[in-house]
Every structure is written in structure tokens, then in C-alpha cells.
Design a protein around this motif. Structure first.
Motif, PDB file in Angstrom:
ATOM      1  N   ILE A 139       0.814  -1.115  -0.088  1.00 14.02           N
ATOM      2  CA  ILE A 139      -0.085   0.000  -0.014  1.00 14.02           C
ATOM      3  C   ILE A 139       0.854   1.170  -0.116  1.00 14.02           C
ATOM      4  N   ILE A 140       2.078   1.453   1.003  1.00 12.32           N
ATOM      5  CA  ILE A 140       3.104   2.461   0.793  1.00 12.32           C
ATOM      6  C   ILE A 140       3.505   2.584  -0.485  1.00 12.32           C
ATOM      7  N   VAL A 141       3.940   1.568  -1.081  1.00 12.40           N
ATOM      8  CA  VAL A 141       4.885   1.672  -2.351  1.00 12.40           C
ATOM      9  C   VAL A 141       3.841   2.252  -3.382  1.00 12.40           C
ATOM     10  N   LEU A 142       2.508   1.503  -3.525  1.00 11.60           N
ATOM     11  CA  LEU A 142       1.545   1.973  -4.582  1.00 11.60           C
ATOM     12  C   LEU A 142       1.227   3.428  -4.306  1.00 11.60           C
ATOM     13  N   THR A 143       0.953   3.741  -2.955  1.00  8.20           N
ATOM     14  CA  THR A 143       0.703   5.220  -2.845  1.00  8.20           C
ATOM     15  C   THR A 143       1.825   6.221  -3.270  1.00  8.20           C
ATOM     16  N   LEU A 144       3.106   5.777  -2.611  1.00  9.16           N
ATOM     17  CA  LEU A 144       4.245   6.637  -2.979  1.00  9.16           C
ATOM     18  C   LEU A 144       4.448   6.733  -4.375  1.00  9.16           C
ATOM     19  N   GLY A 145       4.444   5.878  -5.250  1.00  5.69           N
ATOM     20  CA  GLY A 145       4.433   5.810  -6.827  1.00  5.69           C
ATOM     21  C   GLY A 145       3.383   6.643  -7.448  1.00  5.69           C
ATOM     22  N   LEU A 146       2.081   6.559  -6.894  1.00  6.43           N
ATOM     23  CA  LEU A 146       0.896   7.532  -7.368  1.00  6.43           C
ATOM     24  C   LEU A 146       1.122   8.886  -7.126  1.00  6.43           C
ATOM     25  N   VAL A 147       1.582   9.208  -5.707  1.00  5.12           N
ATOM     26  CA  VAL A 147       1.986  10.508  -5.194  1.00  5.12           C
ATOM     27  C   VAL A 147       2.758  11.194  -6.142  1.00  5.12           C
ATOM     28  N   ILE A 148       4.075  10.425  -6.497  1.00  7.15           N
ATOM     29  CA  ILE A 148       4.818  11.227  -7.071  1.00  7.15           C
ATOM     30  C   ILE A 148       4.707  11.259  -8.630  1.00  7.15           C
ATOM     31  N   THR A 149       3.697  10.178  -9.400  1.00  4.66           N
ATOM     32  CA  THR A 149       3.156  10.462 -10.873  1.00  4.66           C
ATOM     33  C   THR A 149       2.366  11.649 -10.606  1.00  4.66           C
ATOM     34  N   PHE A 150       1.180  11.784  -9.822  1.00  5.24           N
ATOM     35  CA  PHE A 150       0.135  12.674  -9.925  1.00  5.24           C
ATOM     36  C   PHE A 150       0.403  13.967  -9.422  1.00  5.24           C
ATOM     37  N   GLY A 151       1.271  14.123  -8.357  1.00  2.39           N
ATOM     38  CA  GLY A 151       1.943  15.281  -7.895  1.00  2.39           C
ATOM     39  C   GLY A 151       2.765  16.131  -9.148  1.00  2.39           C
ATOM     40  N   SER A 152       3.441  15.203  -9.734  1.00  4.27           N
ATOM     41  CA  SER A 152       4.289  15.654 -10.975  1.00  4.27           C
ATOM     42  C   SER A 152       3.553  16.361 -11.969  1.00  4.27           C
ATOM     43  N   VAL A 153       2.215  15.403 -12.403  1.00  2.15           N
ATOM     44  CA  VAL A 153       1.560  15.760 -13.331  1.00  2.15           C
ATOM     45  C   VAL A 153       0.887  17.258 -13.137  1.00  2.15           C
ATOM     46  N   ALA A 154       0.279  17.134 -11.727  1.00  4.31           N
ATOM     47  CA  ALA A 154      -0.440  18.431 -11.385  1.00  4.31           C
ATOM     48  C   ALA A 154       0.371  19.920 -11.346  1.00  4.31           C
ATOM     49  N   MET A 155       1.502  19.410 -10.893  1.00  8.78           N
ATOM     50  CA  MET A 155       2.573  20.715 -10.705  1.00  8.78           C
ATOM     51  C   MET A 155       2.862  21.041 -12.280  1.00  8.78           C
ATOM     52  N   GLY A 156       3.414  20.077 -12.883  1.00  8.83           N
ATOM     53  CA  GLY A 156       3.814  20.569 -14.544  1.00  8.83           C
ATOM     54  C   GLY A 156       2.510  20.799 -15.350  1.00  8.83           C
ATOM     55  N   MET A 157       1.354  20.665 -14.804  1.00 16.93           N
ATOM     56  CA  MET A 157       0.109  21.279 -15.640  1.00 16.93           C
ATOM     57  C   MET A 157      -0.038  22.733 -14.961  1.00 16.93           C
ATOM     58  N   ALA A 158       0.027  23.068 -13.760  1.00 16.47           N
ATOM     59  CA  ALA A 158       0.159  24.361 -13.123  1.00 16.47           C
ATOM     60  C   ALA A 158       1.138  25.213 -14.030  1.00 16.47           C
ATOM     61  N   ILE A 159       2.358  24.769 -14.070  1.00 14.96           N
ATOM     62  CA  ILE A 159       3.561  25.603 -14.719  1.00 14.96           C
ATOM     63  C   ILE A 159       3.006  25.838 -16.076  1.00 14.96           C
TER      64      ILE A 159
END
Length: 120
Positions: free
Chosen positions: A55-75
Motif C-alpha cells: 500500500i505504501i509503495v503503490l501510494t508513493l508511486g502514485l503520489v509522485i506521478t500525480f503530484g508531478s502531473v498536477a505541478m507540471g500542468m500548473a506551470i
């Protein structure tokens, strides 16, 4: 009240807010996968020896992915800076001077004939 926890720099504030939005989306996705048991991934994780680790590995992988996508879209959605004259200051836009025509004329090329090899 929330403003005291956010950075003063508007760019860091933008990145932090969008990173938190991406994190929330990732956590909701992991919760949705576990609740709906999509493709029996919830059952597989719960029946594992240590269910917290996947659960931790899946969550951290998705946090990195979706966090990066959201920040990239904002920039990428930030407006371009402009001068007082209304011209853009951003790089990457080059004036095309002495550029090739967009559709050059086709010209035939002569190719000398060679003797074909015989396959044995």
C-alpha cells in the motif's frame, strides 16, 4: 488562517497547492482501488504477508506521478510574460529568417543502374 502555512513566493505556493492536489488524487485512487478490488488487487494486497508495504509503495508511486502531473500542468498553464509594448519575453520562439520553403519543389534524382546479384 491557511495563508500562514503557505510560502510567500507565489511560484512555490502554486507548486505546493498543486502538489497537494495531486497527492489527494493519488490517495483517492489507491483507496478506490482497494475498496472496489479492481482486478483483485485489494485481495492480493490484503492477503500478502505485510499489507502495509504494498500500500505504501503503490501510494508513493502514485503520489509522485500525480503530484508531478498536477505541478507540471500548473506551470504550463501560466500566462506568458509580456513587455510594456505587449511583446513576449519568453524564450523558444525564433523568427524564421532565410528559412527553407515549407514545400520545396520535387526534383528527380538520377540513380545509376547496377548489375543485380544472383542468389544461389
Amino acid at each position: 488562517m491557511l495563508n500562514r502555512f503557505l510560502p510567500e513566493n507565489p511560484l512555490f505556493r502554486l507548486l505546493l497547492i498543486n502538489g497537494l492536489i495531486g497527492t489527494a488524487v493519488a490517495i483517492l485512487l489507491v483507496a478506490g482501488l482497494m475498496i472496489t478490488d479492481a482486478h483483485r488487487i485489494g485481495t492480493l494486497i490484503i492477503n500478502s504477508e505485510n499489507p502495509a508495504l504494498p500500500i505504501i509503495v503503490l501510494t508513493l508511486g502514485l503520489v509522485i506521478t500525480f503530484g508531478s502531473v498536477a505541478m507540471g500542468m500548473a506551470i504550463m498553464s501560466l500566462p506568458l510574460e509580456t513587455d510594456d509594448e505587449g511583446t513576449s519575453n519568453s524564450g523558444g520562439h525564433r523568427d524564421r529568417v532565410n528559412a527553407l520553403p515549407s514545400h520545396p519543389a520535387l526534383r528527380p534524382i538520377t540513380v545509376p543502374a547496377t548489375r543485380q546479384r544472383q542468389i544461389r
